[in-house]
Design a protein around this motif. Structure first.
Motif, PDB file in Angstrom:
ATOM      1  N   THR A 307       0.828  -1.217   0.000  1.00 55.97           N
ATOM      2  CA  THR A 307       0.000   0.000   0.000  1.00 55.97           C
ATOM      3  C   THR A 307       0.852   1.253   0.000  1.00 55.97           C
ATOM      4  N   ASP A 308       1.987   1.202   0.715  1.00 53.32           N
ATOM      5  CA  ASP A 308       2.881   2.364   0.737  1.00 53.32           C
ATOM      6  C   ASP A 308       3.514   2.600  -0.628  1.00 53.32           C
ATOM      7  N   ASN A 311       0.794   4.151  -2.905  1.00 53.12           N
ATOM      8  CA  ASN A 311       0.571   5.567  -2.586  1.00 53.12           C
ATOM      9  C   ASN A 311       1.739   6.424  -3.046  1.00 53.12           C
ATOM     10  N   GLU A 314       1.601   6.834  -6.878  1.00 52.92           N
ATOM     11  CA  GLU A 314       0.545   7.771  -7.274  1.00 52.92           C
ATOM     12  C   GLU A 314       1.040   9.205  -7.175  1.00 52.92           C
TER      13      GLU A 314
END
Length: 486
Positions: A307-308, A311, A314
């Motif tokens: 998830t890191d 993110n 992005e």
């Protein structure tokens, strides 16, 4: 990878020493890979824009021609006899139709053949080469030809006729491709046995026009209506196209009713696709780069959660198309088209604003909405009821139509994006595109640098191996001296 046993003599962790040294050596390679990632991301973002523009092009294509519009619909009380379609803007109306005669081509039919007659096995015979002449055009055949091969020659010729065998009636016919009074068949001058083989005795025939009576008895029982003669079984008048299929003994009723919902749905589809496109183009050109967010190296990713990583990437992708000239010019051109004027249209039907479609003003709180369209459906319905044809012209006018110009502009923009990043679904490393060439060059540099690093790593291992060997030898000598000395 070779198996190495290191540090036996010196006790040093040579693998760690080499790994640490190689980290510094790999910094330029990491930068190359980061550059490759950025070029790949940029290519993907261009393709995302290309996909959105393709959807807008499709929506514009669906309404850029008059015949695409669904404003009026025609229905028939007997589609098997007479069917009809109505163009946009046709007033609501109804007509009765009597079909007295259908348009036909000229036809010459031969005698009935035996039940076992087979054109592919019937050899024409005769002497040498002969000609079947149709409307002055000679179709050459030989004595060895079969009837099937002669029919194929006729059908492939420019004589304007078809020749075929009807397995039900057991007859061979020649029929003109055109219909109407002017259609003719003239077989005069034909030589050889071909006409005798199929039993044709007549050498001249003419077609006939369709005869149709509109609105007979409409105003009074004795009203003769309007009789038309048509060389074709398709006839268009006042925006309604009729297809005559059968001779009728009673009136066929044709009704033209409104289809405002269909027309509004078409406009909404175009507006929705336009707004979705503007939304993405605004976002891509106006988003700012996030400072400090570069593509992650493999070592960096190994210390992060999925998830890191997501993110982070992005943030790293933001602003890659900021102020891109192709996208900015596309935005300018599309807005100019949407605000354009169709001067040939009547007053109050010259712009989208005239019919209830306005452009949203700039709002600092929501900059992405700048330039989007909003529909006042009540006003639009009212305008359709007043003059649907002018609304259609507003989108389809050959010179200034909104949909026509949007279609052309989007085509131009897509071509520019394809030249830069390739089309949707094409390989990223496409040498015919600007970014594809960049990716290819970077990959070559990465391959070359990998080889250089492999040589460097081998050098370090050899260097430490020599040191390890020297230390081991010195230790052995020292031990001997200590054991044998005084």
């Amino acid at each position: 990878m070779p198996i190495r046993i290191t540090g036996m003599g010196s006790g040093l962790d040579i693998d760690k020493l080499v790994t640490d040294l190689m980290k510094a050596e790999r910094i330029p390679l990491d930068k190359l890979k980061q550059k490759k990632t950025l070029v790949g991301w940029t290519s993907d973002l261009y393709r995302e824009v290309n996909t959105k523009l393709t959807s807008l092009r499709k929506a514009a294509n669906n309404i850029r021609l008059t015949g695409d519009w669904q404003n009026s619909k025609a229905s028939s009380s007997n589609d098997n006899a007479v069917s009809a379609t109505a163009q946009a803007g046709v007033p609501l109306t109804s007509h009765s139709v009597f079909v007295e005669k259908l348009a036909t081509g000229a036809m010459i039919t031969g005698a009935k053949q035996a039940d076992n007659f087979d054109p592919s096995k019937v050899v024409i015979g005769g002497n040498g080469t002969e000609n079947l002449i149709i409307n002055g055009k000679p179709i050459e055949y030989k004595a060895s030809d079969t009837l099937k091969s002669v029919m194929d020659k006729v059908n492939a010729s420019d004589a304007g006729a078809r020749m075929y065998y009807d397995e039900i009636t057991k007859q061979v016919s020649i029929v003109s491709k055109d219909t109407g009074d002017l259609a003719k068949l003239d077989l005069a001058g034909s030589t050889g046995p071909i006409l005798g083989v199929v039993g044709i005795s007549t050498t001249l025939a003419n077609g006939q026009n369709a005869k149709v009576i509109f609105d007979k008895g409409k105003n009074s029982p004795t009203d003769p209506g309007i009789t038309i003669s048509s060389a074709s079984n398709t006839f268009t008048a006042n925006g309604i196209t009729y297809s005559f299929k059968e001779v009728t003994t009673e009136a066929i009723k044709i009704n033209v009713s409104g289809n405002d919902d269909g027309m509004i749905n078409q406009i909404k589809e175009f507006v929705d696709q336009y707004n979705a496109t503007i939304d993405l183009l605004n976002e891509r050109t106006k988003e700012k780069k996030s400072k400090g967010f570069n593509p992650l190296t493999e070592d960096q990713k190994s210390d992060m959660k999925e998830t890191d990583i997501k993110n982070w990437e992005e943030q790293a992708k933001k602003g890659l198309l900021s102020n891109d000239e192709i996208i900015k010019s596309t935005l300018r051109d599309l807005r100019s088209i949407i605000n354009g004027v169709v001067s040939s249209n009547p007053k109050d039907f010259k712009t989208l604003s005239d019919i209830g479609i306005d452009t949203m003003p700039y709002n600092a709180a929501s900059p992405k909405d700048s330039g989007k369209l909003v529909i006042d459906e009540s006003k639009l319905r009212k305008k359709i009821s007043e003059d649907a044809g002018s609304i259609v012209a507003l989108f389809t006018d050959q010179n200034n139509g909104i949909a026509s110009k949007t279609y052309d502009q989007v085509n131009k923009s897509i071509s520019g994006l394809v030249e830069k990043a390739g089309g949707v679904g094409s390989p990223a490393e496409n040498l015919t595109t600007f970014l594809g060439k960049q990716l290819t060059d970077i990959n070559k540099q990465i391959t070359s640098f990998d080889a250089k690093l492999a040589r460097k790593e081998e050098y370090y291992y050899k260097m430490f191996a020599a040191m390890d060997s020297a230390v081991s030898k010195n230790n052995s000598q020292l031990n001997w001296l200590m054991q044998n000395g005084r």
